[in-house]
Write an enzyme that holds these catalytic residues in place. Sequence first.
Site, PDB file in Angstrom:
ATOM      1  N   ASP A 526       0.836  -1.203   0.000  1.00  0.00           N
ATOM      2  CA  ASP A 526       0.000   0.000   0.000  1.00  0.00           C
ATOM      3  C   ASP A 526       0.872   1.256   0.000  1.00  0.00           C
ATOM      4  OD1 ASP A 526      -3.249  -0.147   0.850  1.00  0.00           O
ATOM      5  OD2 ASP A 526      -2.341   1.837   0.892  1.00  0.00           O
ATOM      6  N   HIS A 564      -3.711   5.924   3.609  1.00  0.00           N
ATOM      7  CA  HIS A 564      -4.517   4.770   3.217  1.00  0.00           C
ATOM      8  C   HIS A 564      -3.967   3.463   3.784  1.00  0.00           C
ATOM      9  CE1 HIS A 564      -5.894   1.647   0.274  1.00  0.00           C
ATOM     10  NE2 HIS A 564      -7.008   2.347   0.280  1.00  0.00           N
ATOM     11  N   ASN A 673     -13.759  -0.415  -7.083  1.00  0.00           N
ATOM     12  CA  ASN A 673     -14.832   0.521  -6.703  1.00  0.00           C
ATOM     13  C   ASN A 673     -15.592   1.098  -7.898  1.00  0.00           C
ATOM     14  OD1 ASN A 673     -13.820   0.185  -4.164  1.00  0.00           O
ATOM     15  ND2 ASN A 673     -13.382   2.333  -3.780  1.00  0.00           N
ATOM     16  N   SER A 749     -11.297  -1.094  -0.612  1.00  0.00           N
ATOM     17  CA  SER A 749     -10.052  -1.009   0.163  1.00  0.00           C
ATOM     18  C   SER A 749     -10.292  -1.346   1.621  1.00  0.00           C
ATOM     19  CB  SER A 749      -9.475   0.414   0.083  1.00  0.00           C
ATOM     20  OG  SER A 749      -8.649   0.581  -1.036  1.00  0.00           O
TER      21      SER A 749
END
Length: 821
Positions: A526, A564, A673, A749
């Site tokens: 990430d 994130h 998404n 996520s």
Amino acid sequence: MLRLFVVCIVCLTLTSQSIQAGRIIRRFNLAAQSGPSQGQEELITNTWVVVLKRGAAQDVAAATARLVQHVRLARAALPRAAAAGAAAASSSSSDEESDFSVLSSLQRPPNQAPQAGAAAAAAAAGPGASSGSSSGSVQGLVVKAAAHVAQQLRSADDVAYVFADRVMSSQVEGLAGDTPDAAAAAAAAAAAAATADQAAATGAVEPPLASTARRTSCVGAAALSQGSITSRALNPNFKWPGCYTPRARLVWMASRCGDMSGIQYTAVLALNRTTGAVLRLRGQDCILRFDSSKPVWSQQRFGGCGTAATWAPDLPTATCSATSASAAASCLPVPADPAAAVTADVRLSSEIKCGSGTASRLRYSGIRCGPDNAFVQWRSATGPGGCVVLNPVPASSQGSGLGSNGVDRFQRFANDVFGSCGVPPGKAEPVPSAILCADPKPPQDPKPQPSPNPDPQTLEPSPSPSPSSNPAAPTAYSGPRLPRVPVAAGEQVPAGLSRIEAVTAEGVASTAGLPTGQQVVVGVIDSGVEATHPDMTYAGGRSWLDANASTGAEDAPDTDAYGHGTHVAGIITALNSNADPAVESVVGISPGTPVFSLKILDAKGRGAMSDMLAAVQWVMAEGLAQGIRVINLSLAAYVNPGSPDYQAVFDAVCGVMKDANDAGIFVAVAAGNYGDDIKGYFPAACPTVVAVTAMDPAGNEPASFSNFLQADSSDADKARVVAAPGVNIKSTTSYTRDASGYKVLSGTSQATPHVAAIAANCILSGACTGKTGLDNLATILAAAQLRAASTASGSPQYGFSGDASSTINGKYRGLLVWSAF
């Protein structure tokens, strides 16, 4: 010749370094794009993944030397003028040294022998096939090269295939625009203004719905009739003399189509920026309408059902379902008599003519329409005193946008006052959804909806659980479990944890006292993990990014400018210790389980596909020795299944993922998404990863943004898809992102680490002992199936509307994962 010899020496030197260090420190340049969206590929400029043939073990340095020689000979064979022209056309520099350089290498993991015939099996099975389609043992180079050099590389004896490197993006809703400080916010605003269409020149503010549409590629049904759908990515070739001027704002109008989840644009209007009125040119309204007699012209301006327009490619192409606590109140009751009209009392935002006067409060009457008659089309309305307003557009033309000139004349009035099938009136206030609350043919075992939060705008995770709201875990599962301990005073329980029963009256899982050799580490690929966060158990890190000139620290894996990676990690590991008494800290699903930061995303949540592959290969080569048994990939890249690159990307990405699975690593990845089929999104498309879709724990339904699997997919594909909570999830974040160290976010996520954490607990408990990652997924899914079936024995209801047992519109989202271990 001397210069070419120097190029060869430079390339070999770079390759030698890349083998030793695993990468060359570099910064990728993204192709000019407005941002990831449904059906949009993002390439990294002049960067290529060169995969070597699998026929025999390859010495990467020797193979690179041969590739350099191949390129040199190919250039020498070109006529002088053609060689010069190719170099000039492919690079901003005329120096030949810029044509080809090695950035990093992809190394076959230890003890992985080449698998002969696997590539042929993949081709025979076709893209996305789940058996034999990912052969593993990928080895190759990542190179910076001009396009013509990449073409030359494809013909080299050592090369299996070459494809353009892609951008990987985090799968979170809204975080990219949520800049961490005022200076960054100002910079983002300036960048947006620089890329806007003519609207930016006047300083006009775009309606919020347009921003939402660009981010999610879907839009609420109400927006279809409100004249608020706009585009920033308008094709520069779009011309509309006299109407599209600096004083104009373009808006598209649309209707639902297909299974009612798609959008068909029917008209584009030029509005006065100040007054909002339709502009006129020589006595005619500035309105362009879909014309079936001109298919190419219409496709350019309006697209097709569920497909984007060529002239405005960033327009949303699907309708978003409700994913908030207001969902239950936004639908209309099903009439007891199927033949009866549907009625609703509606207040309009402004008065309309009704009889000899005006009215803003109307009683609407409509007919059922759409698939399974589950939607409503308003046909008439009655105002005070009995005045009647009729829909001027015939029912046969509703939703088509293809009526006669007479129908076109009244289309905007009809949209404003009556909407279309499944689309509420544009003037309605508040908006009735024009969707019926229940399917006319309800499932045999409908699932009750949880009580909505009374104020969805201030949705916060629940406090520590009580036995009444969090019952003890059902006894359907009798296998190994970690011990549970009470939730610490002051800790918040995020919404997702309660929904999957990771926290019950028994408390939360505890890993305390486990032998060191039994520990499981979760690798988070990430944007980094904030190692100093008091709620984090940080096990170390590795970065594939270079130092940022402005901060000097972007390459550090223990920092997270984007926030994130830390959010993802907190869902997994946040401590059960009230880590920061000054704020309301949270608890994770596997409190205290170490996370290892594998940093490939930058401060904007974007990275390179090649770095993702290198990170996964590093886990196999070195991470296993550090205890990494689970990988979390909350990111995705889109590759058009019709692209010439698709099979090459599939073979490379899915080959690496297969190696990881075969090495016993559980690979959890975000489904994406974009409200789209998983097939085009990597690594979710790979047959050996666990693709995680998102559901809304408040609405007890699929998240509107979540990708899905087609319901007619193979059983093997369905067996690797699982759902988890992904809406309004509170977790840790970096202090750069939020001064409190905590933030509420949504996305696949956020759903993915729920599954990664459960996999870690399953391994820690001794329940998951499979040789492969998918073996362990089978154990997790078997427990979820038991939990779903346990409703028959009096246990609390589980699952959600639209899960594996109640597929909606042909979209398979999997079982809701259960925290049994």
